[in-house]
Design an enzyme around this catalytic site. Structure first.
Site, PDB file in Angstrom:
ATOM      1  N   LYS A  45       0.818  -1.220   0.000  1.00 26.93           N
ATOM      2  CA  LYS A  45       0.000   0.000   0.000  1.00 26.93           C
ATOM      3  C   LYS A  45       0.851   1.269   0.000  1.00 26.93           C
ATOM      4  O   LYS A  45       0.677   2.150  -0.849  1.00 26.93           O
ATOM      5  CB  LYS A  45      -0.932   0.026   1.221  1.00 26.93           C
ATOM      6  CG  LYS A  45      -1.864  -1.158   1.342  1.00 26.93           C
ATOM      7  CD  LYS A  45      -2.835  -0.986   2.485  1.00 26.93           C
ATOM      8  CE  LYS A  45      -2.204  -0.754   3.834  1.00 26.93           C
ATOM      9  NZ  LYS A  45      -1.427  -1.906   4.330  1.00 26.93           N
ATOM     10  N   GLU A 165      -1.985   5.853   5.788  1.00 26.75           N
ATOM     11  CA  GLU A 165      -2.192   5.367   7.162  1.00 26.75           C
ATOM     12  C   GLU A 165      -2.313   6.539   8.133  1.00 26.75           C
ATOM     13  O   GLU A 165      -1.865   6.462   9.276  1.00 26.75           O
ATOM     14  CB  GLU A 165      -1.043   4.437   7.582  1.00 26.75           C
ATOM     15  CG  GLU A 165      -0.849   3.219   6.700  1.00 26.75           C
ATOM     16  CD  GLU A 165      -1.844   2.102   6.988  1.00 26.75           C
ATOM     17  OE1 GLU A 165      -2.790   2.352   7.756  1.00 26.75           O
ATOM     18  OE2 GLU A 165      -1.683   1.012   6.435  1.00 26.75           O
TER      19      GLU A 165
END
Length: 278
Positions: A45, A165
Site C-alpha cells: 500500500k 495510514e
C-alpha cells in the site's frame, strides 16, 4: 469526469529485495473520487502511494497524474498536484508554531508573503485550527496534529490528497475527527482522495476500494462488493465492518437484509424501520 490518475502495469522492487513489492498494478482514479487502498501490512500500500508522487521511481510501467506522465522532468510538477499526509504527523512538523509549520511548504515554493499569510489563514480555518495558530505543534492532540498536517497540504492547493495510514495512530474519536475534515475538504474543494489504510471503517468512506495482496491487485469494487467477501478479508488479515457482521448474523436468523453496504447509522435506521413494520 475524466481520470486524474492512471496507473498502467506498474512494477516496483526495493533494492536488495528478492520479491517485487508491486506487480503489474493498473487502475484509474476519477477526478473528485475517494479511492481506498486496503491490504495487510506489507501488501504494498505505502509503496504504491510513494510511486504516485515520485518518492519512488517505478521499475517499469507508467504513472500519469493530471495528464502528466511521471518522470524526472515532471516529478516536481506532479508533487505540486499531490499532497501526502503520513502516519505520524510529528515526523512532518518543522515549524515552531502551527502557523509556521503550515507556511513551511509555501516558503519552499517561493510564495510571496502576503499570499502566504492568506493561504495559511484559509487552511487553518478550513480544518478548524485557527485558534491554535500560535501553539507549538508538539502540544496538540493526535487528531489536532493531523489536522495541522492536512492544513499544510491544503495551503499548497493540491488536486489530490493521499492519506498514508494517516489515522492509524489515532483513537476512534481522533480518527472520526480527521475523516470528517477530509470529507468536508473533498466536498468544498473538489479534491480527489486516496486513502491508504488497513482500517475497514475508513475504507468504507470511499467510492471504490482496491484490495491489495502481496503487491498485486486482488479486487477493485465498491465497499458493498468488497465487504461482501467477509471470509476472504479475514483470510488476508483484514477485518469486516461491524455493521456487515451484524447484517450477516441477522440474515442467518432469517431476517431479510439489503445487500448494499450500510454503515452503523444507516443500519440502525433500517432496523428501526423494519421493526415498525413487524
Amino acid at each position: 469526469m475524466g481520470n486524474v490518475i492512471r496507473v498502467q502495469h506498474l512494477n516496483y522492487t526495493y533494492p536488495e529485495a528478492k520479491q517485487q513489492a508491486l506487480t503489474d498494478v493498473s487502475f484509474d482514479v476519477a477526478k473528485g473520487e475517494w479511492l481506498a487502498i486496503i491490504g495487510h501490512n506489507g501488501s504494498g500500500k505505502s509503496t504504491l502511494a510513494k510511486n504516485l508522487n515520485g518518492l519512488l521511481a517505478p521499475e517499469s510501467g507508467t504513472v500519469q497524474v493530471a495528464g502528466m506522465t511521471l518522470s524526472e522532468e515532471t516529478v516536481w510538477d506532479i508533487r505540486a498536484k499531490v499532497g501526502i499526509v503520513f502516519q505520524n504527523p510529528d515526523n512532518q512538523f518543522v515549524g515552531a508554531t502551527v502557523a509556521d509549520d503550515v507556511a513551511f511548504g509555501l516558503e519552499n515554493r517561493g510564495v510571496p508573503r502576503p499570499e502566504m499569510i492568506k493561504r495559511v489563514d484559509e487552511a487553518l480555518d478550513r480544518v478548524g485550527m485557527t485558534a491554535f495558530a500560535d501553539r507549538e505543534p508538539a502540544r496538540l492532540s493526535g487528531g489536532q496534529k493531523q489536522r495541522v498536517a492536512i492544513a499544510g497540504i491544503v495551503a499548497q492547493r493540491p488536486e489530490i490528497i493521499i492519506l498514508d495510514e494517516s489515522t492509524s495512530m489515532l483513537d476512534p474519536a481522533g480518527r472520526q475527527e480527521v475523516l470528517g475534515v477530509i470529507r468536508e475538504l473533498k466536498d468544498e474543494l473538489g479534491l480527489t482522495v486516496l486513502s491508504i489504510t488497513h482500517d475497514i471503517d475508513e475504507a468504507a468512506e470511499a467510492h471504490r476500494i482496491i484490495l491489495l495482496n502481496d503487491g498485486k491487485i486482488n479486487e477493485i469494487g465498491t465497499p458493498s462488493e468488497i465487504f461482501s467477501h467477509g471470509m476472504e478479508l479475514l483470510r488476508l488479515g483484514l477485518d469486516v465492518p461491524y455493521s456487515e457482521k451484524l447484517k450477516d448474523a441477522l440474515a442467518q436468523r432469517g431476517i431479510a437484509m439489503p445487500k448494499d453496504y450500510m454503515d452503523n447509522e444507516r443500519l440502525v435506521d433500517y432496523l428501526w424501520t423494519l421493526h415498525s413494520t413487524m
